[in-house]
Design a protein around this motif. Structure first.
Motif, PDB file in Angstrom:
ATOM      1  N   VAL A  63      10.982 -12.509  -5.391  1.00 20.66           N
ATOM      2  CA  VAL A  63      11.414 -11.444  -4.485  1.00 20.66           C
ATOM      3  C   VAL A  63      10.366 -10.333  -4.465  1.00 20.66           C
ATOM      4  O   VAL A  63      10.021  -9.805  -3.399  1.00 20.66           O
ATOM      5  N   GLN A  64       9.827  -9.989  -5.641  1.00 21.02           N
ATOM      6  CA  GLN A  64       8.764  -8.978  -5.701  1.00 21.02           C
ATOM      7  C   GLN A  64       7.522  -9.447  -4.954  1.00 21.02           C
ATOM      8  O   GLN A  64       6.896  -8.687  -4.213  1.00 21.02           O
ATOM      9  N   GLU A  65       7.157 -10.716  -5.158  1.00 21.51           N
ATOM     10  CA  GLU A  65       5.968 -11.258  -4.484  1.00 21.51           C
ATOM     11  C   GLU A  65       6.172 -11.293  -2.964  1.00 21.51           C
ATOM     12  O   GLU A  65       5.258 -11.004  -2.201  1.00 21.51           O
ATOM     13  N   LYS A  70       4.744  -9.114   2.337  1.00 27.91           N
ATOM     14  CA  LYS A  70       5.147  -8.451   3.586  1.00 27.91           C
ATOM     15  C   LYS A  70       4.390  -7.148   3.782  1.00 27.91           C
ATOM     16  O   LYS A  70       3.974  -6.820   4.894  1.00 27.91           O
ATOM     17  N   GLN A  71       4.216  -6.394   2.699  1.00 27.68           N
ATOM     18  CA  GLN A  71       3.476  -5.135   2.784  1.00 27.68           C
ATOM     19  C   GLN A  71       2.008  -5.410   3.122  1.00 27.68           C
ATOM     20  O   GLN A  71       1.410  -4.721   3.936  1.00 27.68           O
ATOM     21  N   GLN A  74       1.634  -6.213   6.821  1.00 31.12           N
ATOM     22  CA  GLN A  74       1.713  -5.064   7.716  1.00 31.12           C
ATOM     23  C   GLN A  74       0.385  -4.324   7.782  1.00 31.12           C
ATOM     24  O   GLN A  74       0.083  -3.687   8.777  1.00 31.12           O
ATOM     25  N   ASN A  75      -0.415  -4.395   6.737  1.00 26.73           N
ATOM     26  CA  ASN A  75      -1.680  -3.671   6.692  1.00 26.73           C
ATOM     27  C   ASN A  75      -2.851  -4.473   7.232  1.00 26.73           C
ATOM     28  O   ASN A  75      -3.971  -3.996   7.230  1.00 26.73           O
ATOM     29  N   SER A  76      -2.621  -5.687   7.697  1.00 26.83           N
ATOM     30  CA  SER A  76      -3.723  -6.507   8.183  1.00 26.83           C
ATOM     31  C   SER A  76      -4.074  -6.154   9.626  1.00 26.83           C
ATOM     32  O   SER A  76      -3.234  -5.711  10.403  1.00 26.83           O
ATOM     33  N   ILE A  77      -5.340  -6.364   9.965  1.00 29.94           N
ATOM     34  CA  ILE A  77      -5.846  -6.080  11.309  1.00 29.94           C
ATOM     35  C   ILE A  77      -6.518  -7.351  11.816  1.00 29.94           C
ATOM     36  O   ILE A  77      -7.285  -7.985  11.104  1.00 29.94           O
ATOM     37  N   HIS A  78      -6.240  -7.689  13.049  1.00 30.60           N
ATOM     38  CA  HIS A  78      -6.866  -8.851  13.669  1.00 30.60           C
ATOM     39  C   HIS A  78      -7.863  -8.360  14.706  1.00 30.60           C
ATOM     40  O   HIS A  78      -7.502  -7.698  15.670  1.00 30.60           O
ATOM     41  N   LEU A  79      -9.139  -8.713  14.511  1.00 24.66           N
ATOM     42  CA  LEU A  79     -10.176  -8.309  15.445  1.00 24.66           C
ATOM     43  C   LEU A  79     -10.477  -9.449  16.397  1.00 24.66           C
ATOM     44  O   LEU A  79     -10.560 -10.608  15.998  1.00 24.66           O
ATOM     45  N   VAL A  80     -10.652  -9.104  17.647  1.00 23.65           N
ATOM     46  CA  VAL A  80     -10.979 -10.092  18.667  1.00 23.65           C
ATOM     47  C   VAL A  80     -12.248  -9.631  19.349  1.00 23.65           C
ATOM     48  O   VAL A  80     -12.343  -8.502  19.819  1.00 23.65           O
TER      49      VAL A  80
END
Length: 155
Positions: A63-65, A70-71, A74-80
């Motif tokens: 559950v912690q993992e 999930k956190q 949320q902080n990831s960025i996808h560059l195109v």
């Protein structure tokens, strides 16, 4: 993640009811092996520690993992990138030449209309005749056994 652990525990209980004894540490390994590939680092971490967990400890850690993943998601960025786009399926470098048209002055302007009207064959790339008059093309058709018409098709 908690539901996944409960589902696996229920499967072990059903096996136990059928007379097959499932060890708790086997169940922990079974749960770890059934995880999604994004939990691979978690599995490696579990295998490197000396202490082994029971099902309840594993459930809490998962559950912690799950919260950490999930956190992180949320902080990831996808560059195109849009750098080398091709329009209408054309390959780069094909088509008209780049740069301004070459014009050397008034003498060129007088000859310009006649400059591009030289007869050029699209089959052998030689000047002086068109494709339908090309002797190489005629020989190619005869070699293939295809009847050859000298006159172009009317439009």
């Amino acid at each position: 993640m908690h539901e996944h652990v409960l589902e696996m525990t229920n499967l072990a209980a059903k096996l136990k009811a059928l007379g097959m004894n499932v060890d708790e540490f086997f169940l922990v390994q079974f749960i770890l092996n059934s995880l999604h590939p994004q939990y691979e680092a978690f599995q490696i971490n579990y295998n490197t520690i000396k202490d082994k967990w029971n099902v309840n400890e594993l459930s809490c850690m998962l559950v912690q993992e799950e919260g950490r993943l999930k956190q992180q998601e949320q902080n990831s960025i996808h560059l195109v990138g849009h750098g080398a786009e091709r329009k209408f399926g054309r390959k780069p470098g094909k088509g008209a030449k780049k740069g301004p048209p070459k014009n050397n002055g008034p003498a060129d302007a007088a000859q310009a209309p006649n400059k591009g009207l030289k007869d050029k064959c699209h089959f052998c790339r030689k000047e002086g005749h068109y494709q339908y008059d090309c002797p190489k093309r005629k020989a190619w058709f005869e070699k293939k056994g295809i009847p050859y018409n000298l006159k172009p098709k009317s439009k």
